[in-house]
Design an enzyme around this catalytic site. Sequence first.
Site, short mmCIF file in Angstrom:
data_model
loop_
_atom_site.label_atom_id
_atom_site.label_comp_id
_atom_site.label_asym_id
_atom_site.label_seq_id
_atom_site.Cartn_x
_atom_site.Cartn_y
_atom_site.Cartn_z
N ARG A 63 -1.26 -7.67 -0.30
CA ARG A 63 -1.56 -6.46 -1.08
C ARG A 63 -1.18 -5.19 -0.30
O ARG A 63 -0.63 -4.24 -0.85
CB ARG A 63 -3.05 -6.44 -1.44
CG ARG A 63 -3.40 -5.33 -2.42
CD ARG A 63 -4.82 -5.45 -2.92
NE ARG A 63 -5.17 -4.26 -3.68
CZ ARG A 63 -6.36 -3.69 -3.68
NH1 ARG A 63 -7.32 -4.21 -2.94
NH2 ARG A 63 -6.61 -2.62 -4.39
N HIS A 67 1.47 -2.21 -1.43
CA HIS A 67 1.08 -0.80 -1.47
C HIS A 67 1.91 0.04 -0.52
O HIS A 67 2.13 1.22 -0.79
CB HIS A 67 -0.42 -0.67 -1.16
CG HIS A 67 -1.31 -1.01 -2.31
ND1 HIS A 67 -2.29 -0.16 -2.78
CD2 HIS A 67 -1.37 -2.11 -3.10
CE1 HIS A 67 -2.91 -0.72 -3.81
NE2 HIS A 67 -2.37 -1.91 -4.02
N ASP A 68 2.35 -0.56 0.57
CA ASP A 68 3.21 0.17 1.50
C ASP A 68 4.60 0.37 0.91
O ASP A 68 5.12 1.50 0.86
CB ASP A 68 3.32 -0.60 2.82
CG ASP A 68 4.19 0.15 3.84
OD1 ASP A 68 3.98 1.35 4.03
OD2 ASP A 68 5.07 -0.49 4.44
N SER A 77 3.87 3.35 6.21
CA SER A 77 3.20 4.63 5.99
C SER A 77 1.74 4.44 5.57
O SER A 77 0.89 5.29 5.83
CB SER A 77 3.95 5.46 4.94
OG SER A 77 4.10 4.71 3.74
N ASN A 95 -6.09 3.17 -2.68
CA ASN A 95 -5.96 2.41 -1.44
C ASN A 95 -7.28 2.21 -0.70
O ASN A 95 -7.32 1.48 0.30
CB ASN A 95 -4.96 3.11 -0.50
CG ASN A 95 -3.52 2.92 -0.95
OD1 ASN A 95 -3.20 1.96 -1.65
ND2 ASN A 95 -2.66 3.85 -0.57
N PRO A 165 1.33 0.81 -9.27
CA PRO A 165 0.82 0.28 -10.54
C PRO A 165 -0.68 0.00 -10.45
O PRO A 165 -1.14 -0.59 -9.49
CB PRO A 165 1.63 -1.02 -10.74
CG PRO A 165 2.14 -1.38 -9.38
CD PRO A 165 2.27 -0.11 -8.61
N HIS A 195 -1.05 -12.63 -7.49
CA HIS A 195 -2.45 -12.75 -7.87
C HIS A 195 -2.94 -14.20 -7.85
O HIS A 195 -4.10 -14.45 -8.19
CB HIS A 195 -2.69 -12.14 -9.25
CG HIS A 195 -2.72 -10.65 -9.25
ND1 HIS A 195 -2.61 -9.89 -10.40
CD2 HIS A 195 -2.83 -9.75 -8.24
CE1 HIS A 195 -2.66 -8.61 -10.09
NE2 HIS A 195 -2.78 -8.50 -8.79
#
Length: 329
Positions: A63, A67-68, A77, A95, A165, A195
């Site tokens: 995950r 997200h990165d 980041s 986050n 998203p 998932h």
Amino acid sequence: MALKLLYLLSLLLLFSTAAHSQRQPILITNYYQKRCPRFEQIMQDTTTNKQITSPTTAAATLRLFFHDCFLGGCDASVLISSTPFNKAERDADINLSLPGDGFDVLVRAKTALELSCPGVVSCADILAFATRNLVLMMGGPYYSVKLGRKDSLISKASYVEGNLPRPTMPMNQIIQIFTSRGFSIQEIVALSGAHTIGFSHCKEFSSILYNYSRSAQSDPSYNPRFAQALRNACADYNKNPTLSVFNDVMSPNKFDNIYYQNLQKGLGILSSDHALNSDPRTKGYVELYAKNQNAFFVAFARAMEKLSMYGVKTGRRGEIRRRCDAFNN
């Protein structure tokens, strides 16, 4: 005249090739072979030990990787801590629920690598490589990870909203976020297969679980008995925001295609899960991956290889951080 034209064409080709190589950073799988010979062994040892002691590490790291990469590319980041002068990505609302085990395994790997070959291995490469190792440990497919990324020089929470998203977004918006980054509908469905491991906090799907409409307590896409079980499990989510449930209730600790079979039975957790199975653009791929795990694994591996190359930084566009949660300067 012909010779002069040939010379000009050669120069043009040379400049266009150079420009293309600047646009397309060259990463290679054996980047650390001479620079840090123990890189792969250290990564293997660190990820294995962490996953054994904390079984949620694989899902947490996967995950974190998503997200990165989705915000400006795979450049670590998201690992930067906020300071009094800068609110970083990891403190953006979406986050805040990123699990600590994902951050911890990277800190452990970075510490070990700095002892072995200081100032050589980027946090962005550590995150990409750890993610692949952990997916494999959970029974998922192998895919190659090219290396040589640099770490970002910027991380701002204000850049996050609308670029990641959310499970509550309509499918049109989710598709737009992916396609604007060059990913196809098929790749969206394949990457959603992540998932198959991990969990979601009750607050992320409470809007479709409680008081859904005047005629239905929960989203009718849920299997009714499953919806009741979720309502019981999440009953105290307002008092306890850490309450969560497995994304794949049938095989939560194994990377497989059961997630897609769950969607067909009304056993998806999130609004976006239900949308994958009902939207005509994505439903066919859900059906394919539900009955053919190999097709899912092949598609997931290709999509992860592609994602891991998205927006990577090389040369002066990045740095090798001394520690993953802070810029060098």
